[in-house]
Design a protein around this motif. Structure first.
Motif, PDB file in Angstrom:
ATOM      1  N   SER A  66       0.831  -1.213   0.000  1.00 46.50           N
ATOM      2  CA  SER A  66       0.000   0.000   0.000  1.00 46.50           C
ATOM      3  C   SER A  66       0.861   1.257   0.000  1.00 46.50           C
ATOM      4  CB  SER A  66      -0.927   0.006   1.217  1.00 46.50           C
ATOM      5  OG  SER A  66      -0.179   0.040   2.420  1.00 46.50           O
ATOM      6  N   GLY A  67       2.148   1.101   0.224  1.00 48.58           N
ATOM      7  CA  GLY A  67       3.082   2.224   0.167  1.00 48.58           C
ATOM      8  C   GLY A  67       4.498   1.692   0.258  1.00 48.58           C
ATOM      9  N   ALA A  68       5.425   2.339  -0.426  1.00 49.26           N
ATOM     10  CA  ALA A  68       6.820   1.921  -0.401  1.00 49.26           C
ATOM     11  C   ALA A  68       7.710   3.143  -0.211  1.00 49.26           C
ATOM     12  CB  ALA A  68       7.196   1.187  -1.682  1.00 49.26           C
ATOM     13  N   PHE A  69       8.573   3.085   0.776  1.00 45.67           N
ATOM     14  CA  PHE A  69       9.567   4.132   1.007  1.00 45.67           C
ATOM     15  C   PHE A  69      10.826   3.699   0.264  1.00 45.67           C
ATOM     16  CE2 PHE A  69       6.478   4.709   4.193  1.00 45.67           C
ATOM     17  CZ  PHE A  69       6.480   6.059   4.508  1.00 45.67           C
ATOM     18  N   THR A  70      11.107   4.365  -0.838  1.00 44.03           N
ATOM     19  CA  THR A  70      12.167   3.952  -1.741  1.00 44.03           C
ATOM     20  C   THR A  70      13.367   4.887  -1.616  1.00 44.03           C
ATOM     21  OG1 THR A  70      11.036   5.204  -3.475  1.00 44.03           O
ATOM     22  CG2 THR A  70      10.627   2.834  -3.388  1.00 44.03           C
ATOM     23  N   PHE A  71      14.561   4.305  -1.675  1.00 39.49           N
ATOM     24  CA  PHE A  71      15.786   5.064  -1.441  1.00 39.49           C
ATOM     25  C   PHE A  71      16.845   4.672  -2.457  1.00 39.49           C
ATOM     26  CE2 PHE A  71      13.589   4.238   2.503  1.00 39.49           C
ATOM     27  CZ  PHE A  71      13.468   5.496   3.064  1.00 39.49           C
ATOM     28  N   GLN A  72      17.543   5.655  -2.976  1.00 37.72           N
ATOM     29  CA  GLN A  72      18.726   5.376  -3.779  1.00 37.72           C
ATOM     30  C   GLN A  72      19.882   5.080  -2.825  1.00 37.72           C
ATOM     31  OE1 GLN A  72      19.370   8.080  -7.159  1.00 37.72           O
ATOM     32  NE2 GLN A  72      17.374   9.001  -6.726  1.00 37.72           N
ATOM     33  N   TYR A  73      20.618   3.988  -3.087  1.00 36.40           N
ATOM     34  CA  TYR A  73      21.702   3.602  -2.188  1.00 36.40           C
ATOM     35  C   TYR A  73      22.638   4.778  -1.938  1.00 36.40           C
ATOM     36  CZ  TYR A  73      26.084   1.777  -0.499  1.00 36.40           C
ATOM     37  OH  TYR A  73      27.229   1.591   0.236  1.00 36.40           O
ATOM     38  N   SER A  74      22.959   4.957  -0.668  1.00 38.98           N
ATOM     39  CA  SER A  74      23.807   6.065  -0.243  1.00 38.98           C
ATOM     40  C   SER A  74      25.021   5.494   0.479  1.00 38.98           C
ATOM     41  CB  SER A  74      23.003   6.988   0.683  1.00 38.98           C
ATOM     42  OG  SER A  74      23.805   7.980   1.252  1.00 38.98           O
ATOM     43  N   LYS A  75      26.203   5.717  -0.068  1.00 39.74           N
ATOM     44  CA  LYS A  75      27.427   5.196   0.544  1.00 39.74           C
ATOM     45  C   LYS A  75      27.699   5.917   1.856  1.00 39.74           C
ATOM     46  CE  LYS A  75      31.047   4.563  -2.109  1.00 39.74           C
ATOM     47  NZ  LYS A  75      32.317   4.811  -2.862  1.00 39.74           N
ATOM     48  N   ARG A  76      27.794   5.150   2.944  1.00 32.93           N
ATOM     49  CA  ARG A  76      28.069   5.747   4.243  1.00 32.93           C
ATOM     50  C   ARG A  76      29.421   5.268   4.748  1.00 32.93           C
ATOM     51  NH1 ARG A  76      27.126   9.572   4.738  1.00 32.93           N
ATOM     52  NH2 ARG A  76      26.561   9.895   6.906  1.00 32.93           N
ATOM     53  N   PRO A  77      30.373   6.174   4.957  1.00 30.57           N
ATOM     54  CA  PRO A  77      31.664   5.783   5.520  1.00 30.57           C
ATOM     55  C   PRO A  77      31.473   5.037   6.840  1.00 30.57           C
ATOM     56  CG  PRO A  77      31.701   8.067   4.774  1.00 30.57           C
ATOM     57  CD  PRO A  77      30.282   7.621   4.695  1.00 30.57           C
ATOM     58  N   GLY A  78      32.228   3.972   7.005  1.00 31.47           N
ATOM     59  CA  GLY A  78      32.112   3.194   8.236  1.00 31.47           C
ATOM     60  C   GLY A  78      31.245   1.964   8.090  1.00 31.47           C
ATOM     61  N   THR A  79      30.557   1.824   6.954  1.00 27.61           N
ATOM     62  CA  THR A  79      29.753   0.628   6.718  1.00 27.61           C
ATOM     63  C   THR A  79      30.493  -0.296   5.757  1.00 27.61           C
ATOM     64  OG1 THR A  79      28.584   1.611   4.839  1.00 27.61           O
ATOM     65  CG2 THR A  79      27.604   1.920   7.021  1.00 27.61           C
ATOM     66  N   PRO A  80      30.307  -1.622   5.898  1.00 25.93           N
ATOM     67  CA  PRO A  80      30.988  -2.548   4.988  1.00 25.93           C
ATOM     68  C   PRO A  80      30.637  -2.315   3.521  1.00 25.93           C
ATOM     69  CG  PRO A  80      30.149  -3.725   6.899  1.00 25.93           C
ATOM     70  CD  PRO A  80      29.606  -2.330   6.991  1.00 25.93           C
ATOM     71  N   ALA A  81      29.399  -1.894   3.240  1.00 26.63           N
ATOM     72  CA  ALA A  81      28.990  -1.708   1.846  1.00 26.63           C
ATOM     73  C   ALA A  81      29.753  -0.582   1.160  1.00 26.63           C
ATOM     74  CB  ALA A  81      27.485  -1.421   1.784  1.00 26.63           C
ATOM     75  N   ALA A  82      30.280   0.348   1.934  1.00 22.40           N
ATOM     76  CA  ALA A  82      30.970   1.496   1.344  1.00 22.40           C
ATOM     77  C   ALA A  82      32.220   1.079   0.588  1.00 22.40           C
ATOM     78  CB  ALA A  82      31.321   2.510   2.425  1.00 22.40           C
TER      79      ALA A  82
END
Length: 492
Positions: free
Chosen positions: A331-347
């Protein structure tokens, strides 16, 4: 001659946990003798309660601090404090980049704010106090709640997950659970004050009980809330699919005041991307949860969070996310473009997705999510819905001469009030839906019924006496009551 009371303003950014923390910061300041600054007046103390999830969080904070630097220079005695997740992360750099800041405090010691402000004033130097672990559970602190009829109630703080895109667990620490008796006592006290809707709040709310070894603690808590007389509506946010169990679904379906609404963060529909995110569930499990929720509660509204463009996401991975969106019919989706955050493994992961590809996928996802949400809302045309009348949720209410409220499924409905009938925030109004849009509904026909409530009485009593604005301004897309969903896919 009496000294004038010092005034304050709290500016809040981020998720519901920050909003709830700001209610406690406000309560602490008022308990220490501060008063809310009147609208349009410069406060003696400005507090920033920050978020560290978004890529531009740092720029937003330092931009705001820069705007206040000349104001402070021209205002003797003015103080600026920075707290929250960004303060916990950047403890060593805030006063270096903005030396006019007086106090920096972390997520684990919000109760120290009044003392730190006084120490900074007496010693005439910045005070930085960041604790690495929680010493006092925030719910023991004074609170100045934003709503007379709806309230947040924390069941836990912190998170034991290690999602590679999220920095929040490292800033708020491991999960700490409150005892059920403490939570229920707070809910009962709120109901006695006139609150009729509560939202149980945790960064992984359905993991509640892990600290004292009860896997069914959260479903038991939901059922116990059902026994509290005068409590009309119970919601919770946010669960994690990996730990969402059938006993919670059963408790939701069988407890009359637990609302048929669920926010279930997906993040990605691709099993590969979910592995890279360290999300310990897969597409099949997620869709199985949705199927069982709908079987138990056919009218449940399910919302979600989705991240587009996570490192290594291919077009096929993205199409798997689109598949889940079609199947789940959110009924609703909060959508986000990936944001690189220093200190996270994904960065530091390889194969960061080019921005133009991320943008294209994001736009396609938003279009699909809106199309489905609109279709789901159209199914409600002609249906009667009981709304809890809200304050501040209908931004155009004054221009349209409407009021706004939330249905049991948390959908926002704008309606035309009957002439000559007073309907107050916290009261319940039954309406018939006449129009559907992707993100709201309208009921422009006659109001079927109005039920005056103790919550409406509480709102009227709060607004009868002249009072200054609370001074809490929210950096979120919606403001006010706990029905609002988060601004960031943090800690879920």
């Amino acid at each position: 001659m009496a000294t004038a009371q010092r005034t304050y303003q709290v500016r809040t950014y981020g998720c519901q946990m920050n909003v709830h923390d700001s209610e406690r910061l406000t309560g602490l300041l008022e308990d220490a003798g501060y008063v809310a600054a009147a609208d349009g007046k410069q406060a003696d103390v400005v507090v920033f309660n920050t978020c560290a999830v978004r890529e531009n969080a740092d720029n937003k904070l330092y931009g705001n601090l820069g705007h206040l630097a000349p104001v402070k220079a021209a205002t003797p005695g003015m103080q600026i404090a920075v707290g929250g997740c960004l303060a916990q992360k950047d403890r060593d750099t805030i006063t270096a980049r903005a030396p006019w800041v007086d106090v920096v405090f972390g997520t684990h010691n919000i109760g120290s704010l009044p003392a730190l402000l006084e120490r900074a004033r007496v010693q005439d130097e910045a005070q930085v106090e960041i604790l690495e672990s929680l010493e006092v559970f925030p719910s023991t602190l004074p609170t100045r709640r934003e709503s007379a009829y709806a309230a947040w109630v924390s069941v836990s703080v912190g998170c034991n997950n290690t999602c590679t895109f999220c920095i929040v667990p490292s800033l708020r620490g491991k999960e700490k659970d409150r005892r059920p008796g403490e939570i229920l006592a707070e809910v009962e006290a709120l109901v006695a004050e006139g609150v009729s809707e509560i939202t149980l709040l945790g960064q992984n709310v359905n993991a509640y009980g892990v600290e004292f070894g009860d896997r069914q603690a959260f479903s038991k808590l939901l059922r116990a809330c059902g026994d509290i007389e005068g409590l009309e509506r119970v919601r919770f946010t946010s669960p994690h699919p990996a730990e969402f169990t059938d006993d919670v679904i059963e408790a939701m379906a069988e407890t009359a005041n637990v609302m048929p609404q669920l926010h279930m963060p997906l993040q990605s529909g691709s099993d590969k991307v979910l592995r890279d995110m360290r999300r310990s569930y897969r597409q099949q499990k997620f869709l199985g949860i949705i199927e069982r929720v709908r079987a138990a509660m056919p009218d449940a509204a399910i919302t979600t969070d989705i991240i587009v463009g996570f490192p290594g996401e291919t077009e096929e991975d993205f199409l798997q996310t689109m598949h889940v969106v079609r199947e789940a019919r959110f009924s609703g989706a909060f959508t986000f473009q990936y944001s690189k955050r220093p200190g996270t493994p994904a960065a530091t992961l390889p194969d960061q997705v080019p921005p133009e590809v991320v943008k294209d996928r994001y736009e396609r996802l938003v279009a699909l999510a809106d199309e489905i949400a609109w279709a789901e809302n159209k199914r409600l045309l002609g249906r009667r819905v009981e709304l809890m009348v809200a304050e501040g949720e209908g931004r155009k209410d004054a221009a349209t001469h409407r009021l706004s409220g939330r249905g049991p499924d948390n959908r926002l409905v704008h309606f035309t009030p009957p002439a000559g009938v007073e309907i107050r925030p916290g009261d319940l109004a039954t309406v018939e839906i006449t129009y559907a849009a992707p993100h709201h509904l309208v009921a422009d026909g006659p109001v079927v019924d109005v039920r005056r409530t103790r919550s409406g009485d509480a709102w009227a009593a709060r607004n009868a006496a002249p009072a200054a604005s609370s001074g809490v301004t929210l950096g979120m897309p919606t403001v006010g009551i706990p029905a609002a969903l988060p601004d960031a896919p943090a800690c879920r």
